[in-house]
Design an enzyme around this catalytic site. Structure first.
Site: not given
Ligand SMILES: NC(=O)c1ccc[n+]([C@@H]2O[C@H](COP(=O)([O-])OP(=O)(O)OC[C@H]3O[C@@H](n4cnc5c(N)ncnc54)[C@H](O)[C@@H]3O)[C@@H](O)[C@H]2O)c1
Length: 359
Positions: A142, A167
């Protein structure tokens, strides 16, 4: 090394999430010969119905298998690797959000540290007994690892040893443990630092979505640091295109002989929060989702927040000939159209009863 995705088995963790579901849909449409395994624990950090509706879109595909469970369940992860023998692993499952990590720290340790460690261990043992094993592990990091980095744009060569939220600390730890495992066990691993991803069916916990919900209800919106925040907002389709390019090429070896790399994926064009909100308002007005502009409450900076994010994407361009291109005007227009279709019936739009349907 280039990887042909045809006839590969790809494991996506967090497949019901915003990025995971979009990636899965694009991969499934790209070839009939990709086998996709998705895992998600379907936690209620935000509306589960949104996760279910994303999964529903994937349910019709014969090459897709969904497993409900947590990556922090080591035995389950071991079984998934034994049963499906993934060639490529894309780890997106994590507890996201900076502010939530202040009130709910335990879940970050569970999902982001223990869960990621289980994925690394499973990758490591995928080579046991001379098996071909995992050809590429790609995982989400991230932009928050940059903390309060003063130098812009943020480069993967900058030192990021001073996280300002739990985080961010977990994401930086992922990069460190991945490096150790790549060095020790030869797992080709690529980390992707995503920059504020937004778009249709996005995350309701993120500011643009929350603002929209409030505007629809006629409530005032709270803008932190008096609007003086800059974000490199990146449209979901660009993120998915980036991930797909990256998974097809394993990283070069570092000077120390480690098959490891970390890239930024961001728009490379930060905009002020104020401009972003005004653009969002314009799109919601155009779609008839709101009829008046909201009242704005300007507040000081929140703990854990950073002033600016700005991705240096030179390495992405150099290695993949790619950088995100979607403008926020276009991206937010698509978000507004989706929002209208998903949440609102025509009678609710511009009417007295401007409530969000509990879909
Ligand atoms: N969306 C953003 O702006 C952004 C920015 C930087 C990093 N990220 C990273 O990208 C990845 C995806 O983000 P996103 O925006 O799709 O978030 P999101 O919360 O929509 O997706 C994450 C998914 O992982 C699932 N999850 C969480 N913990 C879990 C576990 N222990 N086992 C199985 N499933 C689990 C959740 O139910 C969710 O559906 C994450 O790692 C997030 O930290 C996202």
């Amino acid at each position: 090394m280039r990887l042909d995705l045809n006839n590969k088995t790809i494991l996506i963790t967090g497949v019901a999430g915003f990025i995971g579901s979009n990636l899965a849909i694009r991969l499934i449409h790209s070839s009939d010969n990709i086998k996709l395994i998705g895992i998600d624990n379907m936690n209620d950090y935000y509306d589960i119905k949104l996760k279910e509706s994303r999964l529903k879109e994937l349910g019709d595909f014969k090459n897709f298998t969904f497993i409900k469970g947590s990556i922090s369940d080591k035995l389950l992860i071991k079984k998934i690797f034994a049963d499906f023998i993934p060639d490529i692993v894309v780890n997106l499952a994590a507890q996201a959000g900076v502010r939530y990590s202040i009130t709910n720290p335990d879940v970050y340790i569970d999902s982001n540290l223990i869960g990621f460690f289980n994925i690394l261990e499973a990758c490591r043992h995928s080579y046991d007994d001379g098996k071909k094993g995992v050809e590429h592990l790609v995982y989400a990091s991230s932009s928050s690892v940059y903390g309060s980095n003063k130098k812009i744009p943020y480069s993967t060569n900058d030192r990021v040893d001073n996280p300002v939220s739990l985080y961010a600390a977990t994401k930086k730890s992922n990069e460190l443990t991945a490096h150790a495992y790549s060095k020790l066990y030869g797992i080709p691993s690529t980390g992707l630092r995503f920059f504020t991803v937004y778009g249709p069916a996005g995350r309701p916990d993120m500011a643009y979505f929350g603002f929209t919900n409030k505007m629809v209800k006629g409530e005032k919106i709270q803008i932190f640091n008096y609007g003086n925040l800059y974000r490199d907002f990146t449209y979901i389709d660009d993120i998915v295109s980036g991930i797909i390019k990256v998974i097809q090429k394993t990283p070069e070896f570092t000077d120390d002989g480690v098959p490891y790399h970390v890239y930024n994926i961001g728009n490379n064009k930060p905009v002020s929060l104020m401009y972003f909100v005004e653009t969002l308002e314009n799109c919601l007005l155009e779609e008839g989702i709101i009829s008046v502009r909201p009242e704005k409450e300007l507040l000081p900076m929140q703990p854990g927040d950073v002033y600016q994010t700005y991705a240096d994407v030179d390495e992405l361009i150099k290695d993949f000939g790619f950088k995100p291109e979607t403008s926020i005007e276009e991206g937010l227009r698509r978000f507004a159209k989706w929002y209208r279709g998903y949440y609102m019936q025509d009678s609710q739009i511009q009417g007295e009863n401007n409530e969000i349907k509990s879909t």
